[in-house]
Design a protein around this motif. Structure first.
Motif, PDB file in Angstrom:
ATOM      1  N   VAL A  52     -25.166 -14.003  22.024  1.00  0.00           N
ATOM      2  CA  VAL A  52     -23.886 -13.880  22.725  1.00  0.00           C
ATOM      3  C   VAL A  52     -24.153 -13.726  24.215  1.00  0.00           C
ATOM      4  CG1 VAL A  52     -21.739 -12.573  22.921  1.00  0.00           C
ATOM      5  CG2 VAL A  52     -22.886 -12.783  20.694  1.00  0.00           C
ATOM      6  N   LEU A  53     -23.826 -14.763  24.976  1.00  0.00           N
ATOM      7  CA  LEU A  53     -24.077 -14.759  26.424  1.00  0.00           C
ATOM      8  C   LEU A  53     -22.821 -14.328  27.170  1.00  0.00           C
ATOM      9  CD1 LEU A  53     -25.986 -18.168  26.699  1.00  0.00           C
ATOM     10  CD2 LEU A  53     -26.988 -15.871  26.646  1.00  0.00           C
ATOM     11  N   GLN A  54     -23.011 -13.584  28.257  1.00  0.00           N
ATOM     12  CA  GLN A  54     -21.894 -13.191  29.130  1.00  0.00           C
ATOM     13  C   GLN A  54     -21.945 -14.068  30.372  1.00  0.00           C
ATOM     14  OE1 GLN A  54     -19.640 -10.797  28.517  1.00  0.00           O
ATOM     15  NE2 GLN A  54     -20.557 -10.053  26.593  1.00  0.00           N
ATOM     16  N   ASP A  55     -20.900 -14.820  30.607  1.00  0.00           N
ATOM     17  CA  ASP A  55     -20.854 -15.738  31.747  1.00  0.00           C
ATOM     18  C   ASP A  55     -21.207 -15.028  33.053  1.00  0.00           C
ATOM     19  OD1 ASP A  55     -20.538 -18.226  32.856  1.00  0.00           O
ATOM     20  OD2 ASP A  55     -18.397 -17.961  33.242  1.00  0.00           O
ATOM     21  N   GLU A  56     -20.694 -13.803  33.215  1.00  0.00           N
ATOM     22  CA  GLU A  56     -20.893 -13.078  34.474  1.00  0.00           C
ATOM     23  C   GLU A  56     -22.356 -12.658  34.681  1.00  0.00           C
ATOM     24  OE1 GLU A  56     -18.009 -10.165  33.567  1.00  0.00           O
ATOM     25  OE2 GLU A  56     -19.396  -8.844  32.501  1.00  0.00           O
ATOM     26  N   GLY A  57     -23.147 -12.671  33.613  1.00  0.00           N
ATOM     27  CA  GLY A  57     -24.563 -12.314  33.734  1.00  0.00           C
ATOM     28  C   GLY A  57     -25.451 -13.514  34.061  1.00  0.00           C
ATOM     29  N   ILE A  58     -24.845 -14.682  34.130  1.00  0.00           N
ATOM     30  CA  ILE A  58     -25.627 -15.902  34.377  1.00  0.00           C
ATOM     31  C   ILE A  58     -25.338 -16.409  35.774  1.00  0.00           C
ATOM     32  CG2 ILE A  58     -26.029 -18.278  33.617  1.00  0.00           C
ATOM     33  CD1 ILE A  58     -25.177 -17.270  30.779  1.00  0.00           C
ATOM     34  N   LYS A  59     -26.291 -16.163  36.689  1.00  0.00           N
ATOM     35  CA  LYS A  59     -26.074 -16.546  38.086  1.00  0.00           C
ATOM     36  C   LYS A  59     -26.430 -18.010  38.325  1.00  0.00           C
ATOM     37  CE  LYS A  59     -27.087 -12.048  40.194  1.00  0.00           C
ATOM     38  NZ  LYS A  59     -27.961 -11.322  41.136  1.00  0.00           N
ATOM     39  N   VAL A  60     -25.591 -18.680  39.103  1.00  0.00           N
ATOM     40  CA  VAL A  60     -25.892 -20.037  39.569  1.00  0.00           C
ATOM     41  C   VAL A  60     -25.615 -20.031  41.066  1.00  0.00           C
ATOM     42  CG1 VAL A  60     -25.413 -22.493  39.286  1.00  0.00           C
ATOM     43  CG2 VAL A  60     -25.022 -20.939  37.366  1.00  0.00           C
ATOM     44  N   ARG A  61     -26.600 -20.436  41.871  1.00  0.00           N
ATOM     45  CA  ARG A  61     -26.386 -20.445  43.318  1.00  0.00           C
ATOM     46  C   ARG A  61     -25.229 -21.385  43.663  1.00  0.00           C
ATOM     47  NH1 ARG A  61     -30.858 -17.682  44.884  1.00  0.00           N
ATOM     48  NH2 ARG A  61     -32.778 -18.258  43.822  1.00  0.00           N
ATOM     49  N   GLU A  62     -24.558 -21.091  44.778  1.00  0.00           N
ATOM     50  CA  GLU A  62     -23.328 -21.792  45.124  1.00  0.00           C
ATOM     51  C   GLU A  62     -23.533 -23.310  45.238  1.00  0.00           C
ATOM     52  OE1 GLU A  62     -19.811 -21.135  48.471  1.00  0.00           O
ATOM     53  OE2 GLU A  62     -21.592 -19.860  48.475  1.00  0.00           O
ATOM     54  N   LEU A  63     -24.583 -23.708  45.980  1.00  0.00           N
ATOM     55  CA  LEU A  63     -24.838 -25.137  46.173  1.00  0.00           C
ATOM     56  C   LEU A  63     -25.175 -25.821  44.853  1.00  0.00           C
ATOM     57  CD1 LEU A  63     -26.985 -25.405  49.421  1.00  0.00           C
ATOM     58  CD2 LEU A  63     -24.789 -26.522  48.960  1.00  0.00           C
ATOM     59  N   THR A  64     -25.945 -25.117  44.046  1.00  0.00           N
ATOM     60  CA  THR A  64     -26.354 -25.687  42.763  1.00  0.00           C
ATOM     61  C   THR A  64     -25.136 -25.879  41.864  1.00  0.00           C
ATOM     62  OG1 THR A  64     -28.465 -24.550  42.997  1.00  0.00           O
ATOM     63  CG2 THR A  64     -27.902 -25.337  40.796  1.00  0.00           C
ATOM     64  N   ARG A  65     -24.261 -24.881  41.866  1.00  0.00           N
ATOM     65  CA  ARG A  65     -23.065 -24.995  41.041  1.00  0.00           C
ATOM     66  C   ARG A  65     -22.171 -26.141  41.539  1.00  0.00           C
ATOM     67  NH1 ARG A  65     -20.646 -21.978  37.271  1.00  0.00           N
ATOM     68  NH2 ARG A  65     -21.716 -20.022  37.773  1.00  0.00           N
ATOM     69  N   ALA A  66     -22.077 -26.265  42.850  1.00  0.00           N
ATOM     70  CA  ALA A  66     -21.258 -27.346  43.413  1.00  0.00           C
ATOM     71  C   ALA A  66     -21.821 -28.705  43.002  1.00  0.00           C
ATOM     72  CB  ALA A  66     -21.203 -27.216  44.935  1.00  0.00           C
ATOM     73  N   ALA A  67     -23.156 -28.842  43.079  1.00  0.00           N
ATOM     74  CA  ALA A  67     -23.772 -30.113  42.700  1.00  0.00           C
ATOM     75  C   ALA A  67     -23.532 -30.401  41.222  1.00  0.00           C
ATOM     76  CB  ALA A  67     -25.270 -30.072  43.013  1.00  0.00           C
ATOM     77  N   CYS A  68     -23.671 -29.381  40.379  1.00  0.00           N
ATOM     78  CA  CYS A  68     -23.421 -29.539  38.941  1.00  0.00           C
ATOM     79  C   CYS A  68     -21.977 -29.973  38.704  1.00  0.00           C
ATOM     80  CB  CYS A  68     -23.685 -28.235  38.189  1.00  0.00           C
ATOM     81  SG  CYS A  68     -25.429 -27.852  37.970  1.00  0.00           S
ATOM     82  N   ASP A  69     -21.060 -29.347  39.406  1.00  0.00           N
ATOM     83  CA  ASP A  69     -19.637 -29.662  39.234  1.00  0.00           C
ATOM     84  C   ASP A  69     -19.363 -31.122  39.573  1.00  0.00           C
ATOM     85  OD1 ASP A  69     -19.029 -27.167  38.380  1.00  0.00           O
ATOM     86  OD2 ASP A  69     -18.100 -26.464  40.252  1.00  0.00           O
TER      87      ASP A  69
ATOM     88  N   ALA B 136     -26.708 -17.883  13.586  1.00  0.00           N
ATOM     89  CA  ALA B 136     -27.413 -19.086  14.041  1.00  0.00           C
ATOM     90  C   ALA B 136     -26.643 -19.864  15.103  1.00  0.00           C
ATOM     91  CB  ALA B 136     -27.762 -19.983  12.851  1.00  0.00           C
ATOM     92  N   SER B 137     -25.850 -19.153  15.906  1.00  0.00           N
ATOM     93  CA  SER B 137     -25.029 -19.830  16.908  1.00  0.00           C
ATOM     94  C   SER B 137     -25.158 -19.145  18.267  1.00  0.00           C
ATOM     95  CB  SER B 137     -23.559 -19.799  16.494  1.00  0.00           C
ATOM     96  OG  SER B 137     -23.409 -20.423  15.235  1.00  0.00           O
ATOM     97  N   VAL B 138     -24.772 -19.889  19.299  1.00  0.00           N
ATOM     98  CA  VAL B 138     -24.741 -19.345  20.656  1.00  0.00           C
ATOM     99  C   VAL B 138     -23.295 -19.380  21.130  1.00  0.00           C
ATOM    100  CG1 VAL B 138     -25.593 -19.564  23.014  1.00  0.00           C
ATOM    101  CG2 VAL B 138     -27.040 -20.281  21.091  1.00  0.00           C
ATOM    102  N   VAL B 139     -22.788 -18.245  21.571  1.00  0.00           N
ATOM    103  CA  VAL B 139     -21.435 -18.224  22.136  1.00  0.00           C
ATOM    104  C   VAL B 139     -21.499 -17.683  23.557  1.00  0.00           C
ATOM    105  CG1 VAL B 139     -20.215 -18.016  19.937  1.00  0.00           C
ATOM    106  CG2 VAL B 139     -20.947 -15.953  21.122  1.00  0.00           C
ATOM    107  N   LEU B 140     -20.615 -18.191  24.385  1.00  0.00           N
ATOM    108  CA  LEU B 140     -20.526 -17.742  25.771  1.00  0.00           C
ATOM    109  C   LEU B 140     -19.192 -17.030  25.950  1.00  0.00           C
ATOM    110  CD1 LEU B 140     -21.858 -18.012  28.689  1.00  0.00           C
ATOM    111  CD2 LEU B 140     -20.222 -19.869  29.030  1.00  0.00           C
ATOM    112  N   VAL B 141     -19.246 -15.783  26.422  1.00  0.00           N
ATOM    113  CA  VAL B 141     -18.031 -15.028  26.697  1.00  0.00           C
ATOM    114  C   VAL B 141     -17.723 -15.203  28.178  1.00  0.00           C
ATOM    115  CG1 VAL B 141     -16.927 -12.760  26.637  1.00  0.00           C
ATOM    116  CG2 VAL B 141     -18.657 -13.363  24.918  1.00  0.00           C
ATOM    117  N   THR B 142     -16.553 -15.763  28.471  1.00  0.00           N
ATOM    118  CA  THR B 142     -16.219 -16.049  29.877  1.00  0.00           C
ATOM    119  C   THR B 142     -15.630 -14.815  30.544  1.00  0.00           C
ATOM    120  OG1 THR B 142     -13.967 -16.740  29.434  1.00  0.00           O
ATOM    121  CG2 THR B 142     -15.676 -18.414  29.223  1.00  0.00           C
ATOM    122  N   GLY B 143     -15.494 -14.925  31.856  1.00  0.00           N
ATOM    123  CA  GLY B 143     -14.955 -13.811  32.633  1.00  0.00           C
ATOM    124  C   GLY B 143     -13.552 -13.409  32.200  1.00  0.00           C
ATOM    125  N   PHE B 144     -12.832 -14.347  31.615  1.00  0.00           N
ATOM    126  CA  PHE B 144     -11.463 -14.048  31.196  1.00  0.00           C
ATOM    127  C   PHE B 144     -11.422 -13.509  29.772  1.00  0.00           C
ATOM    128  CE2 PHE B 144     -11.516 -17.690  34.089  1.00  0.00           C
ATOM    129  CZ  PHE B 144     -10.866 -17.124  35.177  1.00  0.00           C
TER     130      PHE B 144
END
Lengths: 362, 362
Positions: free
Chosen positions: A268-285, A336-344
């Motif tokens: 169970v992953l927490q979105d807020e615990g996974i950092k992505v640098r601003e430029l990197t996130r913009a490029a991914c988007d 046997a699954s991965v879930v991501l909990v978002t900020g909301f």
């Protein structure tokens, strides 16, 4: 529920009993992605043929197998190998040589081993500039010195122009595993905490930018680095560290799926615990790529007992991973699954990578 | 400077003081030949950068370096790596996979080590038939079983069509060196006897024939095989065996030149002690290639004390090398040179290979 979702919910015994199907008659780029197709190729081609006690217990973010433990003459040794075919061979933050050293050092560290000795095999394309080769070899030496390992053997082959793309490097390494360390998916318990050593997706996006065939440009640097020093600090602070994995090909999403599959537990992953640098996130988007699936080359996940999590985090913060975070936990369900909990507070399933959005990033 | 370092420096002073010149700005096929250009590339690019105590004492028929001894935790370990780019990937007597296993097993055996564990890194070209990959992987397993080693880790990368030629494999291996064995050029004495484990030039000519681009055809089979069993028998019979080398790239001529260079002594070969099968010799004659320079993949040279030579030969004859011969001796003069004594009593100098008559034979 489609077949894939059904498979994810299988318990570990049934997953082992029913390997991923290998549908292709020919090798495709997806087989090198670190995702589902890679896993199928490994299971059907390599595990079938090589299967032995050591290899069968193996698991790596990479493909065929991984660093695994060998007890021989009273010493626990770990051995690992990785091939590097990154294109371009030089990119912001590193080059193929640095990557080849750090990658094998990290694979050993992820097995709980202290990396000691490396070998390097080179396939060179006729016409490669000797000056380029010198640059790459020099940065391999520098990376080895930084990681505290020695390059003790090597080999060079040259193929005619067009039979390889500039330069491929395969490194292999040997490390020694202190006798009090046991890491592996079988050590993972419900309630354990997942730590992420730093921001993700920098390496993959840096290589994409360096190719220059995108309409966007951004000064993103690869995270390539050796993490063995951080791992030593981690074991000192959290001696019962359960599991370690560098999030290379296929990214955090893929290694978490491998963990979920191997443990039959929920990651169970927490979105807020996974950092992505601003430029990197913009490029991914812009490219429509989820950073969770993008390769890292110096960033890893650790599963630690809850009562050692703070100590582990503190140790990482002072040993080269100042941006390490707690990014999730191990639960029973969904198995046997991965879930991501978002900020909301919403959740979404994080499946294994299918296909390869970023070929040749390592 | 300890005694070992002093000895090594003395022996190769003359060579090191005047390294082979590296004239090229770009990598050429000759740099992969195992001959003079290879040696220059290694000295100028790799030794300069990686040079450490272990690597500096290394020497291999291969290029960058070799299996070398590492004392760690009370165990003497040897480690070696080799990349394989042979074209075609299947040929009479073997395939690239078998070659990759046997080659690394043999490199370890040549260091006096008992090979134990291997890793394998694959670079696959998109479009490779999965059935071909399965065949190659299966024969790797078979070769590993035959040699008594385990494949414990691996990695697979896939590159787009045209970025590699079908399939490259890099193997690395670890072996344990019994404490009573010390092999190396520094052990070689005047009066020592040179043994050749079998007929030469089969591998290189088998691969040439398999390419099908020659006007001649001959059923020549590669000699690819693991020689670690023979080496064990050799050490039992001749415990003071001085030096071992498999005559791979560059053939017998090149490894003898390396020995002459490292010892600053004369390597005197007897033509009548060097067997070449009839078909292989005929093929060499037609192509104008000297069999002394053609690669072997399961045939090695051993230097033994004269008083253990007959026991060594007998042991080889009963342990898988029925055609082993005494093929020469170590003399003082001409220093650092290789001479061949012909059946008629004439002599000729045997120089190092320049250029590469047979690219991509391993």
């Amino acid at each position: 529920m489609n077949e894939d979702e059904a498979r994810v919910n299988l318990n570990i015994d049934r997953v082992r009993a029913r390997p991923l199907p290998l549908k292709d008659d020919h090798v495709t780029l997806a087989h090198g992605s670190g995702g589902k197709a890679s896993a199928a190729l490994v299971e059907h081609v390599f595990m079938d043929a090589y299967g032995n006690d050591v290899l069968s217990q193996a698991g790596d973010s990479g493909v065929v197998a991984t660093a695994e433990l060998v007890q021989e003459h009273g010493t626990h040794l770990a051995m690992s190998t990785d091939s590097y075919v990154v294109n371009p061979i030089e990119f912001p933050g590193g080059n193929i040589g640095e990557l080849a050293i750090n990658g094998t050092v990290n694979d050993l560290a992820m097995a709980g081993a202290q990396p000691k000795f490396l070998t390097a095999g080179f396939v060179l394309e006729e016409g490669l500039a000797v000056s380029t080769l010198k640059t790459i070899v020099a940065s391999m030496r520098e990376a080895a010195d930084k990681a505290g390992v020695k390059i003790i053997a090597g080999d060079t082959k040259v193929v005619p122009r067009g039979a390889a793309d500039k330069l491929f490097i395969t490194t292999a390494g040997v490390g020694v595993v202190p006798s009090n360390r046991t890491v592996g998916a079988e050590q993972v318990r419900e309630g354990d905490v997942i730590i992420l050593s730093g921001p993700i997706a920098d390496h993959g996006m840096a290589v994409m930018m360096a190719r220059g065939d995108l309409a966007i440009q951004a000064p993103i640097e690869s995270d390539t680095q050796a993490v063995n020093g951080m791992v030593e600090a981690l074991f000192t602070a959290a001696p019962d560290t359960r599991w370690l994995r560098d999030a290379t090909r296929g990214g955090v999403a893929t290694v978490c799926n491998e963990l979920a599959r191997a443990t039959a537990k929920a990651v169970v992953l927490q979105d807020e615990g996974i950092k992505v640098r601003e430029l990197t996130r913009a490029a991914c988007d812009i490219l429509g790529i989820d950073p969770l699936y993008v390769a890292n080359e110096g960033t890893f996940l650790a599963v630690v007992p809850a009562d050692q999590a703070q100590a582990a985090l503190d140790a990482l913060h002072t040993s080269g991973a100042p941006e390490a975070t707690i990014c999730g936990r191990i639960d029973a369900q969904p198995a046997a699954s991965v879930v991501l909990v978002t900020g909301f507070g919403g959740t979404r399933m994080v499946d294994m990578l299918v296909g390869d959005p970023l070929p040749r990033i390592c």
